[in-house]
Design a protein around this motif. Structure first.
Motif: not given
Length: 375
Positions: A20-45
């Motif tokens: 999450l921190a890595q993704a937020q840094d990327l979004a901030d540096r590139l001016g991207l709109d936001g994050l799309a987070v895995d809705p089931d992070p405990q599930g199978s990849p």
């Protein structure tokens, strides 16, 4: 001169809570709109599960939507470069990162040597999905197509989707997006170091992508994987296995119009023993010779493809084309290594492989010009 204001695409970064921190840094540096987070992070990849969230963030007002994955790096100018490309190709699926290996990597490398800035992706391989921009309507259609699919790889499902529509995406040959790290939430860590086929500065990529030539049909494509050279044949997707099989270059030669004898004769006459020895010192002579032969075929086919492209358009700097070519050649050796050996490719080894690859590409180009009826 009137300044043209372009509408930037909407955008999202695909991520998992562990990044999450890595993704937020990327979004901030590139001016991207936001994050799309895995809705089931405990599930199978499943990259597709998160991709559906990312593509659901598309804004109809923007007209296009860009999705990047969290394990990439890119310049601050990324959104502007994407917007310029979108204005040129408003109805296309645009892919801004291509892996340095396999068939699409081979297609992009061939295009770079031919002097093209875009190439049509092959239909019998995954569509690289680290940085993709779709028209809003296409993004909506992909979500509807993918919803409920048992496939967990979004890059594989992209290709199924595009094949069904009869038009694969366009690969940006100069890559301003680069993969970082070797870990993989989705199970690709065994592939080792995975980098862009043609890393390019934003300053060079902008005019190349905005005005450079498009290679729609490269014909047969040499590519190298796990230390061996292969050829992707034109129309291979029509094979019984959907074209997913790999054809060793010697077996595929008859379908290209070339012969083993002509390739072997070229190798006997032009193989640079000093450069071969430098590469063989680390990676062995069989790999060095296979790399040279692979790049010989690559140079021959790139020269053939260049004949159908015509002259470079105005506004495409020759120096930028030259740097794009050198970049594509420099990745041929590391990409062709088995994954477990790629960490051994330090700066000296990369330079040695690039010099060997360059000699082979030039030999292939020269042989086509001198003997177009044979090799």
């Amino acid at each position: 001169m009137t300044q043209v204001t372009r509408i930037l695409p909407s955008s999202a970064v695909m991520t998992h809570p562990v990044r999450l921190a890595q993704a937020q840094d990327l979004a901030d540096r590139l001016g991207l709109d936001g994050l799309a987070v895995d809705p089931d992070p405990q599930g199978s990849p499943s990259a597709l599960r998160t991709a559906l969230v990312a593509w659901s963030a598309a804004s109809p007002g923007a007209g296009h939507h860009l999705v990047v994955q969290d394990d990439v790096d890119a310049p601050a100018e990324l959104l502007e470069i994407v917007a310029e490309a979108v204005s040129r190709f408003p109805d296309e699926a645009l892919v801004f990162y291509t892996n340095w290996h396999a068939r699409n990597g081979g297609a992009a490398r061939l295009a770079a040597l031919a002097g093209a800035s875009w190439v049509r992706a092959v239909p019998d391989e995954f569509t690289p999905s680290l940085a993709v921009c779709l028209p809003f309507a296409t993004a909506t259609a992909f979500r509807a197509f993918a919803r409920g699919s048992a496939e967990r790889h979004d890059d594989e499902l992209f290709s199924v989707f595009f094949r069904g529509r009869g038009r694969m995406g366009l690969l940006a040959v100069p890559n301003v997006v680069e993969h970082i790290g070797t870990s993989s939430i989705n199970g690709h860590a065994a592939q080792g170091i995975r980098l862009a086929v043609c890393p390019t500065s934003a300053a060079d990529a902008e005019p190349l992508l905005a005005r450079g030539r498009v290679l729609e049909e490269p014909g047969w494509i040499p590519y190298m994987r796990y230390g061996e050279g292969f050829i992707r044949l034109a129309g291979q997707e029509k094979d019984a296995d959907g074209g997913r099989g790999h054809h060793p270059w010697r077996e595929a030669l008859p379908a290209t119009g070339l012969t083993e004898e002509s390739v072997d004769a070229a190798r006997a006459a032009h193989l640079p023993e000093d450069l071969v020895a430098r590469v063989a010192d680390t990676f062995g002579r069989p790999f060095a010779e296979e790399l040279w032969t692979h790049c010989l075929l690559l140079g021959r086919q790139a020269a053939h493809a260049a004949r159908g492209l015509g002259p470079a358009p105005d506004g495409v700097p020759g120096a930028a084309l030259g740097r794009m070519r050198r970049s594509a050649i420099a990745t041929a050796g590391p990409a062709g290594l088995p994954p477990e050996r790629r960490p051994e490719a330090g700066p000296d080894e990369v330079r040695s492989m690039a010099a060997l690859a360059e000699s082979a590409v030039r030999t292939g180009e020269d042989l086509l010009r001198a003997h177009s009826s044979t090799l």
